[in-house]
Design a protein around this motif. Structure first.
Motif, PDB file in Angstrom:
ATOM      1  N   LEU A 144      31.725 -25.130 -80.212  1.00  0.00           N
ATOM      2  CA  LEU A 144      32.899 -25.749 -79.604  1.00  0.00           C
ATOM      3  C   LEU A 144      33.014 -27.162 -80.149  1.00  0.00           C
ATOM      4  O   LEU A 144      31.999 -27.779 -80.506  1.00  0.00           O
ATOM      5  N   ARG A 145      34.237 -27.667 -80.166  1.00  0.00           N
ATOM      6  CA  ARG A 145      34.450 -29.062 -80.525  1.00  0.00           C
ATOM      7  C   ARG A 145      35.211 -29.737 -79.406  1.00  0.00           C
ATOM      8  O   ARG A 145      36.343 -29.366 -79.111  1.00  0.00           O
ATOM      9  N   LEU A 146      34.568 -30.707 -78.792  1.00  0.00           N
ATOM     10  CA  LEU A 146      35.180 -31.460 -77.711  1.00  0.00           C
ATOM     11  C   LEU A 146      35.830 -32.721 -78.265  1.00  0.00           C
ATOM     12  O   LEU A 146      35.339 -33.319 -79.224  1.00  0.00           O
ATOM     13  N   SER A 147      36.916 -33.116 -77.618  1.00  0.00           N
ATOM     14  CA  SER A 147      37.606 -34.350 -77.979  1.00  0.00           C
ATOM     15  C   SER A 147      37.789 -35.223 -76.753  1.00  0.00           C
ATOM     16  O   SER A 147      37.923 -34.711 -75.634  1.00  0.00           O
ATOM     17  N   CYS A 148      37.815 -36.505 -76.964  1.00  0.00           N
ATOM     18  CA  CYS A 148      38.063 -37.443 -75.876  1.00  0.00           C
ATOM     19  C   CYS A 148      38.984 -38.524 -76.405  1.00  0.00           C
ATOM     20  O   CYS A 148      38.623 -39.249 -77.344  1.00  0.00           O
ATOM     21  N   ALA A 149      40.143 -38.632 -75.801  1.00  0.00           N
ATOM     22  CA  ALA A 149      41.128 -39.625 -76.217  1.00  0.00           C
ATOM     23  C   ALA A 149      41.227 -40.724 -75.167  1.00  0.00           C
ATOM     24  O   ALA A 149      41.276 -40.452 -73.966  1.00  0.00           O
ATOM     25  N   THR A 178      27.382 -45.672 -82.195  1.00  0.00           N
ATOM     26  CA  THR A 178      27.648 -47.100 -82.265  1.00  0.00           C
ATOM     27  C   THR A 178      28.916 -47.387 -83.068  1.00  0.00           C
ATOM     28  O   THR A 178      29.521 -46.486 -83.650  1.00  0.00           O
ATOM     29  N   THR A 179      29.251 -48.641 -83.104  1.00  0.00           N
ATOM     30  CA  THR A 179      30.411 -49.067 -83.876  1.00  0.00           C
ATOM     31  C   THR A 179      30.289 -48.657 -85.333  1.00  0.00           C
ATOM     32  O   THR A 179      31.246 -48.201 -85.961  1.00  0.00           O
ATOM     33  N   GLY A 180      29.087 -48.801 -85.851  1.00  0.00           N
ATOM     34  CA  GLY A 180      28.861 -48.511 -87.260  1.00  0.00           C
ATOM     35  C   GLY A 180      28.676 -47.043 -87.562  1.00  0.00           C
ATOM     36  O   GLY A 180      28.507 -46.672 -88.730  1.00  0.00           O
ATOM     37  N   GLY A 181      28.682 -46.212 -86.513  1.00  0.00           N
ATOM     38  CA  GLY A 181      28.560 -44.782 -86.742  1.00  0.00           C
ATOM     39  C   GLY A 181      27.158 -44.225 -86.571  1.00  0.00           C
ATOM     40  O   GLY A 181      26.937 -43.028 -86.801  1.00  0.00           O
ATOM     41  N   SER A 182      26.234 -45.041 -86.164  1.00  0.00           N
ATOM     42  CA  SER A 182      24.879 -44.537 -85.910  1.00  0.00           C
ATOM     43  C   SER A 182      24.869 -43.772 -84.593  1.00  0.00           C
ATOM     44  O   SER A 182      25.420 -44.234 -83.594  1.00  0.00           O
ATOM     45  N   ALA A 183      24.242 -42.623 -84.603  1.00  0.00           N
ATOM     46  CA  ALA A 183      24.264 -41.754 -83.432  1.00  0.00           C
ATOM     47  C   ALA A 183      22.848 -41.463 -82.946  1.00  0.00           C
ATOM     48  O   ALA A 183      21.890 -41.503 -83.717  1.00  0.00           O
ATOM     49  N   ASP A 184      22.753 -41.165 -81.682  1.00  0.00           N
ATOM     50  CA  ASP A 184      21.487 -40.743 -81.105  1.00  0.00           C
ATOM     51  C   ASP A 184      21.770 -39.663 -80.073  1.00  0.00           C
ATOM     52  O   ASP A 184      22.871 -39.619 -79.509  1.00  0.00           O
ATOM     53  N   TYR A 185      20.767 -38.817 -79.849  1.00  0.00           N
ATOM     54  CA  TYR A 185      20.970 -37.628 -79.019  1.00  0.00           C
ATOM     55  C   TYR A 185      19.768 -37.418 -78.101  1.00  0.00           C
ATOM     56  O   TYR A 185      18.637 -37.792 -78.427  1.00  0.00           O
ATOM     57  N   VAL A 186      20.048 -36.803 -76.981  1.00  0.00           N
ATOM     58  CA  VAL A 186      18.953 -36.361 -76.133  1.00  0.00           C
ATOM     59  C   VAL A 186      18.245 -35.220 -76.854  1.00  0.00           C
ATOM     60  O   VAL A 186      18.854 -34.482 -77.636  1.00  0.00           O
ATOM     61  N   ASP A 187      16.948 -35.087 -76.631  1.00  0.00           N
ATOM     62  CA  ASP A 187      16.157 -34.120 -77.388  1.00  0.00           C
ATOM     63  C   ASP A 187      16.711 -32.701 -77.312  1.00  0.00           C
ATOM     64  O   ASP A 187      16.652 -31.952 -78.287  1.00  0.00           O
ATOM     65  N   ARG A 240      21.776 -29.756 -82.997  1.00  0.00           N
ATOM     66  CA  ARG A 240      22.835 -28.800 -82.644  1.00  0.00           C
ATOM     67  C   ARG A 240      24.174 -29.486 -82.385  1.00  0.00           C
ATOM     68  O   ARG A 240      25.221 -28.934 -82.685  1.00  0.00           O
ATOM     69  N   PHE A 241      24.142 -30.674 -81.821  1.00  0.00           N
ATOM     70  CA  PHE A 241      25.367 -31.414 -81.490  1.00  0.00           C
ATOM     71  C   PHE A 241      25.540 -32.575 -82.459  1.00  0.00           C
ATOM     72  O   PHE A 241      24.563 -33.189 -82.905  1.00  0.00           O
ATOM     73  N   THR A 242      26.793 -32.892 -82.744  1.00  0.00           N
ATOM     74  CA  THR A 242      27.118 -34.032 -83.585  1.00  0.00           C
ATOM     75  C   THR A 242      28.259 -34.815 -82.957  1.00  0.00           C
ATOM     76  O   THR A 242      29.321 -34.251 -82.672  1.00  0.00           O
ATOM     77  N   ILE A 243      28.014 -36.097 -82.741  1.00  0.00           N
ATOM     78  CA  ILE A 243      29.045 -36.971 -82.184  1.00  0.00           C
ATOM     79  C   ILE A 243      29.690 -37.755 -83.325  1.00  0.00           C
ATOM     80  O   ILE A 243      29.020 -38.134 -84.289  1.00  0.00           O
ATOM     81  N   GLN A 245      30.846 -32.177 -81.646  1.00  0.00           N
ATOM     82  CA  GLN A 245      30.736 -30.850 -82.232  1.00  0.00           C
ATOM     83  C   GLN A 245      29.477 -30.205 -81.671  1.00  0.00           C
ATOM     84  O   GLN A 245      28.381 -30.743 -81.828  1.00  0.00           O
ATOM     85  N   MET A 246      29.656 -29.068 -81.020  1.00  0.00           N
ATOM     86  CA  MET A 246      28.549 -28.365 -80.388  1.00  0.00           C
ATOM     87  C   MET A 246      28.315 -27.058 -81.129  1.00  0.00           C
ATOM     88  O   MET A 246      29.199 -26.200 -81.170  1.00  0.00           O
ATOM     89  N   ASN A 247      27.152 -26.913 -81.715  1.00  0.00           N
ATOM     90  CA  ASN A 247      26.800 -25.687 -82.436  1.00  0.00           C
ATOM     91  C   ASN A 247      25.593 -25.039 -81.780  1.00  0.00           C
ATOM     92  O   ASN A 247      24.797 -25.699 -81.111  1.00  0.00           O
ATOM     93  N   ASP A 248      25.480 -23.740 -81.996  1.00  0.00           N
ATOM     94  CA  ASP A 248      24.323 -22.993 -81.488  1.00  0.00           C
ATOM     95  C   ASP A 248      24.094 -23.274 -80.001  1.00  0.00           C
ATOM     96  O   ASP A 248      22.980 -23.588 -79.586  1.00  0.00           O
ATOM     97  N   VAL A 249      25.141 -23.156 -79.233  1.00  0.00           N
ATOM     98  CA  VAL A 249      25.032 -23.483 -77.805  1.00  0.00           C
ATOM     99  C   VAL A 249      24.209 -22.435 -77.088  1.00  0.00           C
ATOM    100  O   VAL A 249      24.068 -21.287 -77.545  1.00  0.00           O
ATOM    101  N   ASN A 250      23.661 -22.825 -75.966  1.00  0.00           N
ATOM    102  CA  ASN A 250      22.892 -21.909 -75.133  1.00  0.00           C
ATOM    103  C   ASN A 250      23.292 -22.117 -73.670  1.00  0.00           C
ATOM    104  O   ASN A 250      23.993 -23.092 -73.350  1.00  0.00           O
TER     105      ASN A 250
END
Length: 116
Positions: free
Chosen positions: A18-23, A52-61, A66-69, A81-86
């Protein structure tokens, strides 16, 4: 006040995507770190990803790999972007700044249900 509107949720089978969007309703300064949160039934809201502003991302373990912000500052939009969801990914997903600032109003969220 900035209004946030999430979209893109739905019912998806395990292993699907799935791909989520937030406007954001108004101009969001790029200085803000943006995040995706989720709240599962009976659980507290948790931050799953931020960027972050510069595009650096971090995720919960639990979603790493699987996810990309991502964010589009010109469109005042952040994506997940949510891949291989469970089934454990089933929750209402929200976006907001990280940490949440009082001038950003939480939206209704978008429901993601992972089920076969």
């Amino acid at each position: 006040q900035v209004q946030l509107v999430e979209s893109g949720g739905g019912l998806v089978q395990p292993g699907g995507s799935l791909r989520l969007s937030c406007a954001a309703s108004g101009r969001v300064s790029p200085v803000y770190r943006l995040g995706w949160y989720r709240q599962a039934p009976g659980k507290q809201r948790e931050l799953v990803a931020h960027i972050t502003t510069g595009g650096s991302a971090d995720y919960v373990d639990s979603v790493k790999g699987r996810f990309t912000i991502s964010r589009d500052n010109d469109r005042n939009t952040v994506y997940l972007q949510m891949n291989d969801v469970n089934p454990e990914d089933t929750a209402i997903y929200f976006c907001n700044t990280n940490p949440p600032y009082p001038n950003f109003n939480w939206g209704q969220g978008t429901q993601v249900t992972v089920s076969s």
